[in-house]
Design a protein around this motif. Structure first.
Motif, short mmCIF file in Angstrom:
data_model
loop_
_atom_site.label_atom_id
_atom_site.label_comp_id
_atom_site.label_asym_id
_atom_site.label_seq_id
_atom_site.Cartn_x
_atom_site.Cartn_y
_atom_site.Cartn_z
N VAL A 25 0.84 -1.19 0.00
CA VAL A 25 0.00 0.00 0.00
C VAL A 25 0.88 1.25 0.00
O VAL A 25 0.58 2.24 -0.68
N GLY A 26 1.98 1.21 0.75
CA GLY A 26 2.90 2.34 0.77
C GLY A 26 3.52 2.60 -0.59
O GLY A 26 3.68 3.75 -1.00
N ASP A 27 3.88 1.51 -1.29
CA ASP A 27 4.44 1.66 -2.64
C ASP A 27 3.41 2.28 -3.59
O ASP A 27 3.75 3.15 -4.40
N LYS A 28 2.17 1.83 -3.50
CA LYS A 28 1.12 2.39 -4.36
C LYS A 28 0.86 3.86 -4.03
O LYS A 28 0.62 4.66 -4.93
N LEU A 29 0.92 4.21 -2.74
CA LEU A 29 0.73 5.60 -2.35
C LEU A 29 1.87 6.47 -2.89
O LEU A 29 1.62 7.56 -3.41
N LEU A 30 3.10 5.97 -2.80
CA LEU A 30 4.23 6.73 -3.34
C LEU A 30 4.14 6.87 -4.85
O LEU A 30 4.47 7.93 -5.40
N LEU A 31 3.68 5.84 -5.55
CA LEU A 31 3.49 5.94 -6.99
C LEU A 31 2.39 6.94 -7.33
O LEU A 31 2.50 7.70 -8.29
N THR A 32 1.32 6.94 -6.53
CA THR A 32 0.23 7.90 -6.75
C THR A 32 0.73 9.32 -6.55
O THR A 32 0.42 10.21 -7.35
N PHE A 91 3.95 4.78 -19.51
CA PHE A 91 4.37 3.38 -19.63
C PHE A 91 5.18 2.93 -18.42
O PHE A 91 5.21 1.75 -18.10
N PHE A 92 5.87 3.85 -17.75
CA PHE A 92 6.59 3.50 -16.53
C PHE A 92 5.63 2.92 -15.50
O PHE A 92 5.90 1.90 -14.88
N TYR A 93 4.47 3.55 -15.34
CA TYR A 93 3.49 3.09 -14.37
C TYR A 93 2.77 1.85 -14.86
O TYR A 93 2.44 0.97 -14.06
N ILE A 94 2.54 1.76 -16.16
CA ILE A 94 1.91 0.56 -16.71
C ILE A 94 2.81 -0.64 -16.51
O ILE A 94 2.35 -1.73 -16.16
N PRO A 100 -2.66 4.21 -15.14
CA PRO A 100 -2.57 5.67 -14.96
C PRO A 100 -3.90 6.30 -14.57
O PRO A 100 -3.93 7.30 -13.85
N ARG A 101 -5.01 5.73 -15.00
CA ARG A 101 -6.32 6.28 -14.60
C ARG A 101 -6.56 6.11 -13.11
O ARG A 101 -7.10 7.00 -12.45
N ALA A 105 -6.99 9.05 -10.41
CA ALA A 105 -8.12 9.10 -9.49
C ALA A 105 -7.64 9.18 -8.04
O ALA A 105 -8.21 9.91 -7.23
N GLY A 106 -6.58 8.44 -7.72
CA GLY A 106 -6.02 8.51 -6.37
C GLY A 106 -5.45 9.88 -6.05
O GLY A 106 -5.65 10.40 -4.95
#
Length: 126
Positions: A25-32, A91-94, A100-101, A105-106
């Motif tokens: 979850v922390g990784d996803k938050l940092l990516l967001t 593409f980095f995030y993909i 990316p959507r 949204a986040g």
């Protein structure tokens, strides 16, 4: 394609994908936060301006006006970002297995959450 030239192989944008990796979850938050840093920087500045002007004379119709202006300002920032940021940057995030959507949204949820929190604190302090 030029005559006599071999066709290039078609590579899908999902060719190399790290969907096997599990992101915390922390990784996803940092990516967001990384993906939405443009929204968060301009959004925080706009939020601070709204809170400052509403603190001078607090009225509830100003809250509605602040929210409507926030929506239009966010749409403007999104449009400008889509015009000036390369489409290949997504593409980095993909490749990390993130849409990316969903990241957008986040980032918008964090931005509007900050506006709501700032306005709530303003109404409590008034």
């Amino acid at each position: 394609m030029r005559p006599g030239e071999e066709p290039r192989p078609r590579i899908s944008r999902h060719y190399i994908c790290a969907k096997d990796a599990v992101l915390s979850v922390g990784d996803k938050l940092l990516l967001t936060l990384s993906y939405g840093k443009v929204f968060l920087v301009f959004g925080t500045l706009f939020n601070a301006a709204c809170v400052f002007f509403l603190s001078q004379s607090f009225f509830y119709s100003g809250l509605v006006l602040a929210f409507i202006l926030k929506v239009f300002f966010t749409a403007l920032v999104w449009y400008l970002r889509s015009q000036f940021v390369s489409r290949d940057a997504g593409f980095f995030y993909i490749n990390l297995g993130c849409s990316p959507r969903k990241l957008l949204a986040g980032a918008l949820a964090i931005d509007f959450g900050l506006l709501f929190l700032m306005l709530t604190l303003l109404s409590v302090l008034q």
